[in-house]
Motif scaffolding. Structure first.
Motif, PDB file in Angstrom:
ATOM      1  N   ILE A 185     -16.229  -8.356 -23.439  1.00  0.00           N
ATOM      2  CA  ILE A 185     -17.567  -8.048 -22.933  1.00  0.00           C
ATOM      3  C   ILE A 185     -17.483  -7.977 -21.412  1.00  0.00           C
ATOM      4  O   ILE A 185     -16.974  -8.904 -20.777  1.00  0.00           O
ATOM      5  CB  ILE A 185     -18.582  -9.124 -23.360  1.00  0.00           C
ATOM      6  N   VAL A 186     -17.964  -6.893 -20.831  1.00  0.00           N
ATOM      7  CA  VAL A 186     -17.860  -6.687 -19.381  1.00  0.00           C
ATOM      8  C   VAL A 186     -19.219  -6.871 -18.722  1.00  0.00           C
ATOM      9  O   VAL A 186     -20.207  -6.224 -19.102  1.00  0.00           O
ATOM     10  CB  VAL A 186     -17.307  -5.281 -19.065  1.00  0.00           C
ATOM     11  N   GLY A 212     -21.196  -1.408 -11.959  1.00  0.00           N
ATOM     12  CA  GLY A 212     -20.603  -1.657 -10.645  1.00  0.00           C
ATOM     13  C   GLY A 212     -19.229  -1.013 -10.531  1.00  0.00           C
ATOM     14  O   GLY A 212     -18.653  -0.546 -11.517  1.00  0.00           O
ATOM     15  N   ARG A 213     -18.672  -1.005  -9.316  1.00  0.00           N
ATOM     16  CA  ARG A 213     -17.364  -0.378  -9.096  1.00  0.00           C
ATOM     17  C   ARG A 213     -16.278  -1.032  -9.942  1.00  0.00           C
ATOM     18  O   ARG A 213     -15.506  -0.348 -10.617  1.00  0.00           O
ATOM     19  CB  ARG A 213     -16.996  -0.438  -7.605  1.00  0.00           C
ATOM     20  N   MET A 214     -16.229  -2.358  -9.897  1.00  0.00           N
ATOM     21  CA  MET A 214     -15.208  -3.045 -10.689  1.00  0.00           C
ATOM     22  C   MET A 214     -15.551  -3.011 -12.176  1.00  0.00           C
ATOM     23  O   MET A 214     -14.684  -2.815 -13.024  1.00  0.00           O
ATOM     24  CB  MET A 214     -15.048  -4.491 -10.224  1.00  0.00           C
ATOM     25  N   GLU A 266     -25.705  -5.493 -18.215  1.00  0.00           N
ATOM     26  CA  GLU A 266     -26.192  -5.058 -16.908  1.00  0.00           C
ATOM     27  C   GLU A 266     -27.558  -5.677 -16.635  1.00  0.00           C
ATOM     28  O   GLU A 266     -28.210  -6.199 -17.548  1.00  0.00           O
ATOM     29  CB  GLU A 266     -26.299  -3.526 -16.835  1.00  0.00           C
ATOM     30  N   ARG A 267     -27.971  -5.609 -15.385  1.00  0.00           N
ATOM     31  CA  ARG A 267     -29.282  -6.140 -15.022  1.00  0.00           C
ATOM     32  C   ARG A 267     -30.398  -5.346 -15.699  1.00  0.00           C
ATOM     33  O   ARG A 267     -30.253  -4.146 -15.942  1.00  0.00           O
ATOM     34  CB  ARG A 267     -29.460  -6.086 -13.505  1.00  0.00           C
ATOM     35  N   ASP A 289     -15.926 -11.090 -15.783  1.00  0.00           N
ATOM     36  CA  ASP A 289     -17.011 -11.171 -14.793  1.00  0.00           C
ATOM     37  C   ASP A 289     -16.467 -10.996 -13.377  1.00  0.00           C
ATOM     38  O   ASP A 289     -15.694 -11.821 -12.902  1.00  0.00           O
ATOM     39  CB  ASP A 289     -17.708 -12.527 -14.941  1.00  0.00           C
ATOM     40  N   PHE A 290     -16.895  -9.920 -12.711  1.00  0.00           N
ATOM     41  CA  PHE A 290     -16.621  -9.707 -11.282  1.00  0.00           C
ATOM     42  C   PHE A 290     -17.978  -9.494 -10.611  1.00  0.00           C
ATOM     43  O   PHE A 290     -18.270  -8.403 -10.128  1.00  0.00           O
ATOM     44  CB  PHE A 290     -15.764  -8.456 -11.062  1.00  0.00           C
TER      45      PHE A 290
END
Length: 261
Positions: A6-7, A12-14, A35-36, A68-69
């Motif tokens: 799960i990302v 985002g870029r990363m 995502e937000r 998580d980044f």
């Protein structure tokens, strides 16, 4: 069997780079992205569930590894949610305070938690070999570092720079908080022997360059790591997620655990 991942922050870029790397890895599966609220539009192309709240996503994906980044406080909050649900988490966020790092270690004691401010294999290897180089050269060699990143990076020095500085400081039995110098200006006098300088440069779209200088009598050794693409960090995070899957808590894992010399 592929590792479900799960990302966080998929737009985002990363986050976007990590999603691409997961989908291109035969040993991984993009189980979901988060995502937000209000920012999920345009993520349908990923072909996986899209959520806005990790706490509601995780029960649908037991055992999935979260990558998580994001930002320090968000990463800590996500680590707490993962611990409550028993999901492993890989964190690549930089800028965590010592107190925040301590909380991560507390969470890691009972839930599989991985944190590395730099996910590249090369930097991990440097963290393992630089202490030996430091010890062999001895105290006659002054140690300095210059780190260069893009103009959008929010923290300085970089998390990678601090990790590299910490490992050489420890090799000399020094406390980086006591010997680290991050700015010089004016008439400051001669350089103290017990000092490690870390200087920051920001500009353009530079992904990341770290150069360590060992300067001794009549010679200088330079060790440089250059990241050419964010793919390097994304690949490292996916590798870490596959390694972390199924692990138990007990310690705060890092790239050195994945890339053992």
């Amino acid at each position: 069997m592929s590792t479900p991942i799960i990302v966080m922050g998929a737009k985002g870029r990363m986050g976007a780079t990590i999603c691409r790397m997961v989908q291109n890895d035969a040993g991984a599966e993009l189980a979901a992205v988060v995502e937000r609220p209000g920012s999920t539009e345009g993520l349908d192309y990923l072909g996986c569930p899209v959520g806005t709240d990790l706490a509601t996503v995780l029960p649908e994906h037991p055992g999935a590894v979260v990558i998580d980044f994001t930002a320090p406080q968000a990463s800590l909050a996500n680590a707490r949610v993962c611990a409550a649900n028993g999901n492993p988490i890989v964190i690549g966020t930089t800028g965590l305070t010592p107190e925040e790092q301590d909380e991560l270690r507390t969470i890691a004691a009972t839930n599989a938690t991985f944190w590395a401010p730099n996910m590249s294999v090369g930097v991990s290897v440097l963290q393992q070999i630089l202490p030996e180089l430091t010890k062999k050269l001895g105290l006659d060699y002054d140690i300095e570092m210059v780190e260069l990143h893009h103009n959008q990076k929010k923290d300085a020095p970089s998390g990678t720079a601090l990790k590299l500085a910490e490992c050489v400081a420890e090799a000399r039995d020094w406390d980086l908080q006591q010997v680290g110098t991050y700015c010089r200006e004016g008439i400051i006098g001669a350089r103290p022997k017990e000092e490690i300088g870390v200087q920051t440069i920001r500009g353009g779209d530079v992904v990341g360059v770290h150069t360590m200088y060992f300067m001794g009598p009549g010679e200088r050794i330079e060790v440089t790591h250059q990241a050419h693409s964010r793919d390097t960090f994304a690949q490292g995070s996916v590798r870490a997620a596959k390694w972390l899957s199924g692990k138990a808590g007990g310690k705060l894992y890092a790239m050195a655990d994945v890339v053992a010399l």
